[in-house]
Design an enzyme around this catalytic site. Structure first.
Site, mmCIF file in Angstrom:
data_model
loop_
_atom_site.group_PDB
_atom_site.id
_atom_site.type_symbol
_atom_site.label_atom_id
_atom_site.label_comp_id
_atom_site.label_asym_id
_atom_site.label_seq_id
_atom_site.Cartn_x
_atom_site.Cartn_y
_atom_site.Cartn_z
ATOM 1 N N GLY A 1 0.766 -1.247 0.000
ATOM 2 C CA GLY A 1 0.000 0.000 0.000
ATOM 3 C C GLY A 1 0.793 1.291 0.000
ATOM 4 N N LYS B 1 -6.402 5.982 11.557
ATOM 5 C CA LYS B 1 -7.787 5.874 12.044
ATOM 6 C C LYS B 1 -7.722 5.705 13.562
ATOM 7 C CE LYS B 1 -9.586 3.054 8.171
ATOM 8 N NZ LYS B 1 -10.102 1.705 7.872
ATOM 9 N N ASP C 1 -4.458 1.298 11.145
ATOM 10 C CA ASP C 1 -5.848 0.979 11.459
ATOM 11 C C ASP C 1 -5.900 0.438 12.894
ATOM 12 O OD1 ASP C 1 -8.603 0.474 10.566
ATOM 13 O OD2 ASP C 1 -8.046 -1.631 10.504
#
Ligand code: IMP
Length: 178
Positions: free
Chosen positions: A48, A134, A106
């Site tokens: 990613g 997040k 996350d």
């Protein structure tokens, strides 16, 4: 295009490329200031990170190196909680200033695992630069020194982030439509 379909889900435009890159430049400038006179090694977490790492590095004016590791913890839109190191690291990190470059933090489990594993290699310092964070989803304490965006608990794709292998090529960020 403001709405797109990937596999079985609809996604709507959330952050355009121009806004993403403005924030990445802000992170690069902070790193330029903090690492002045040093030569950090960026450690990109594949898959990613590739777009973020590329843009981040283009705006670094200090001497710097880059290497990559590949890990996986996600299947679909839910974390499996099992993190596998697929491609390891060959460089010595002894005495090096390491900046981990991640697409999104996350649950924080991936970064916790990375910090534990890199900590045994005697680096001078380790910090994390993540494109997204997040905070509501964090399950373990992780100190993300550099983050371009703090976002609520929602699944996003684009700018290197995928939904089951697709969407990494999108230049903007899209939010899932529940
Ligand atoms: P963590 O270990 O739970 O912090 O997960 C980190 C990894 O999960 C990231 O590197 C991504 O590959 C993936 N991930 C977490 N949230 C998202 C998302 O909203 N979209 C796409 N991938 C995500």
């Amino acid at each position: 295009m403001s709405t797109i379909k990937i596999h079985d889900k609809q996604f709507k435009l959330s952050i355009p490329q121009e806004d993403i890159e403005k924030e990445i430049i802000r992170v690069s400038e902070a790193i330029n200031r903090d690492y002045k006179g040093k030569r950090p090694i960026l450690l990109g977490v594949l898959n990613g990170c590739f777009m973020f790492a590329s843009k981040l590095m283009q705006h670094l004016t200090i001497e710097c190196e880059i290497s990559f590791v590949k890990l996986s913890s996600y299947q679909g839109t839910a974390t499996t909680g099992v993190i596998k190191e697929v491609i390891g690291l060959s460089e010595s990190l002894t005495g090096r200033d390491v900046i981990i470059v991640e697409d999104i933090v996350d649950t924080g489990l991936t970064m916790q695992r990375m910090m534990e594993s890199l900590g045994t290699r005697e680096p001078a310092s380790i910090e994390i630069a993540s494109l997204f964070l997040k905070p509501e989803r964090l399950q373990v304490p992780v100190n993300v020194k550099y983050s371009a965006f703090t976002i609520p608990d929602r699944f996003i794709v684009g700018y290197g982030l995928d939904y089951d292998g697709l969407g990494r090529n999108l230049p903007n960020i899209y939010d899932v439509v529940e």
